[in-house]
Scaffold this active site. Structure first.
Site, PDB file in Angstrom:
ATOM      1  N   ASP A 196       4.646 -24.141 -53.790  1.00  0.00           N
ATOM      2  CA  ASP A 196       4.249 -24.734 -52.781  1.00  0.00           C
ATOM      3  C   ASP A 196       3.889 -26.184 -53.306  1.00  0.00           C
ATOM      4  O   ASP A 196       4.092 -26.445 -54.406  1.00  0.00           O
ATOM      5  CB  ASP A 196       3.075 -23.960 -52.487  1.00  0.00           C
ATOM      6  CG  ASP A 196       1.748 -24.842 -51.245  1.00  0.00           C
ATOM      7  OD1 ASP A 196       2.533 -25.124 -50.261  1.00  0.00           O
ATOM      8  OD2 ASP A 196       1.037 -24.932 -51.790  1.00  0.00           O
ATOM      9  N   LYS A 238       1.131 -26.322 -39.284  1.00  0.00           N
ATOM     10  CA  LYS A 238      -0.167 -27.229 -39.037  1.00  0.00           C
ATOM     11  C   LYS A 238      -0.637 -26.850 -37.652  1.00  0.00           C
ATOM     12  O   LYS A 238      -1.611 -26.721 -37.161  1.00  0.00           O
ATOM     13  CB  LYS A 238      -0.130 -28.674 -39.491  1.00  0.00           C
ATOM     14  CG  LYS A 238      -0.192 -28.819 -40.695  1.00  0.00           C
ATOM     15  CD  LYS A 238      -1.099 -28.081 -41.760  1.00  0.00           C
ATOM     16  CE  LYS A 238      -0.762 -28.392 -43.215  1.00  0.00           C
ATOM     17  NZ  LYS A 238      -1.020 -27.240 -44.145  1.00  0.00           N
TER      18      LYS A 238
END
Length: 273
Positions: free
Chosen positions: A9, A50
Site C-alpha cells: 500500500d 475515496k
C-alpha cells in the site's frame, strides 16, 4: 512455491506516516457541509476508493441524522459528488507535502530489491492523486516496479481483490502463494484475504494506529510497544496473517523464506478447515 512479489500500500505503509493527508481532506470536505467527524470515524473505511469512502461516512447513523437536521432530506449522489470535489481540492493542496517516505521505507525497499523480489503496489488514491504521491516518493528514493489504482480496475478498489490480480498479471505470477500483500488499513487486509494471498499488516504509522509521526515520537518506548500491540490485535481480529511494526521487519522476514513458508502452510490449513 516461494514468494516472488510483494504488493505494498502507499499512505500509512510506505509514505505519509499516520495516513494524515486523506484524514485532513475528509474532515475539511465534510466541515464544508457543516458535518463534524472524528478522526476515528474518518479512519474506519480508510483504504477504500475515496468516493466509496465518502459514501461510507455518509451512511453513519450520526451523519445521516446531522444531514437530515441540516437539509431536511437524506444525502444523494449529487451530495456525494460535491463532497468528493471538495475532498479532491483539499487533498491535492497538501498531497505532496504529506507524501514523504516513512522513516524505514527507503532502506527496507533497497534490501527487498536486493533480495530479488518484485515490488508492486495498490492504493485507494486515483491515478491523478498517485502521480503526485509517486513523484514525491521517487524524489526521496522509493519507486515500486508497478502501480495500480482503482481507475485501472473499473473503480473496483478495496476490498475487491482486482488491483492485486492486476499486479499478478503484470508480474506473471503463477499462484497466490507467490504473493504477499502489505498494508496499514483493514481494507488492505480484506483486499489481501479476498485475493487469497498472505496478508501482512504494518502497525507503526498505520491509519489504524492513527498517530502522526510527531505524536508517535512523543511516546515513551513502553508506550510505543503498547500502542503497536493494541494495533496488531485489531488487525489480527480482522484476519491479518501477520503483523509487523515496520517495513524493515518485512525485509528481515523475506530473508527467512522458511518462516513465510510455514505461514503459508498455516494459511492453507485454515482455509481447508
Amino acid at each position: 512455491m516461494s514468494v516472488k512479489t510483494i504488493i505494498l500500500d502507499w499512505a500509512g505503509t510506505t509514505v505519509d506516516f499516520g495516513c494524515m493527508a486523506p484524514v485532513y481532506a475528509f474532515k475539511k470536505a465534510f466541515k464544508n457541509k457543516h458535518i463534524e467527524l472524528t478522526n476515528e470515524e474518518i479512519r474506519k473505511p480508510m483504504g477504500m476508493l475515496k468516493i466509496d469512502h465518502i459514501k461510507q461516512l455518509l451512511s453513519l447513523d450520526q451523519v445521516k441524522k446531522q444531514w437530515f437536521e441540516l437539509y431536511g432530506r437524506a444525502s444523494d449522489e449529487k451530495d456525494v459528488r460535491g463532497i468528493y470535489q471538495d475532498f479532491e481540492k483539499y487533498l491535492f493542496a497538501d498531497l505532496a507535502e504529506n507524501s514523504h517516505l516513512k522513516p524505514e521505507t527507503k532502506q527496507a525497499m533497497k534490501k527487498i530489491k536486493q533480495l530479488g523480489y518484485n515490488i508492486g503496489s495498490t492504493t485507494g488514491y486515483t491515478k491523478e492523486m498517485m502521480e503526485v504521491v509517486f513523484e514525491t516518493a521517487k524524489a526521496e528514493g522509493y519507486h515500486p516496479d508497478y502501480v495500480v489504482t482503482p481507475d485501472e480496475v473499473d473503480s473496483l478498489g478495496r476490498p475487491y481483490p482486482f488491483m492485486i490480480f492486476e499486479n499478478m498479471r503484470h508480474f506473471q505470477n503463477h499462484s497466490m502463494d507467490e504473493v504477499i500483500k502489505v498494508g496499514d488499513t483493514i481494507s488492505d487486509i480484506q483486499e489481501g484475504k479476498n485475493a487469497g494471498v498472505l496478508s501482512i499488516a504494518v502497525t507503526e504509522g498505520s491509519s489504524v494506529m492513527g498517530l502522526s509521526l510527531e505524536e508517535y515520537k512523543q511516546l515513551s518506548k513502553e508506550e510505543m510497544e503498547q500502542v503497536n500491540q493494541q494495533t496488531a490485535e485489531i488487525f489480527y481480529q480482522q484476519g491479518a496473517d501477520l503483523c509487523i511494526k515496520n517495513l524493515l521487519e518485512l525485509a528481515e522476514l523475506l530473508q527467512e523464506q522458511s518462516l513465510l513458508q510455514r505461514m503459508q502452510i498455516k494459511k492453507e490449513k485454515i482455509s481447508v478447515n
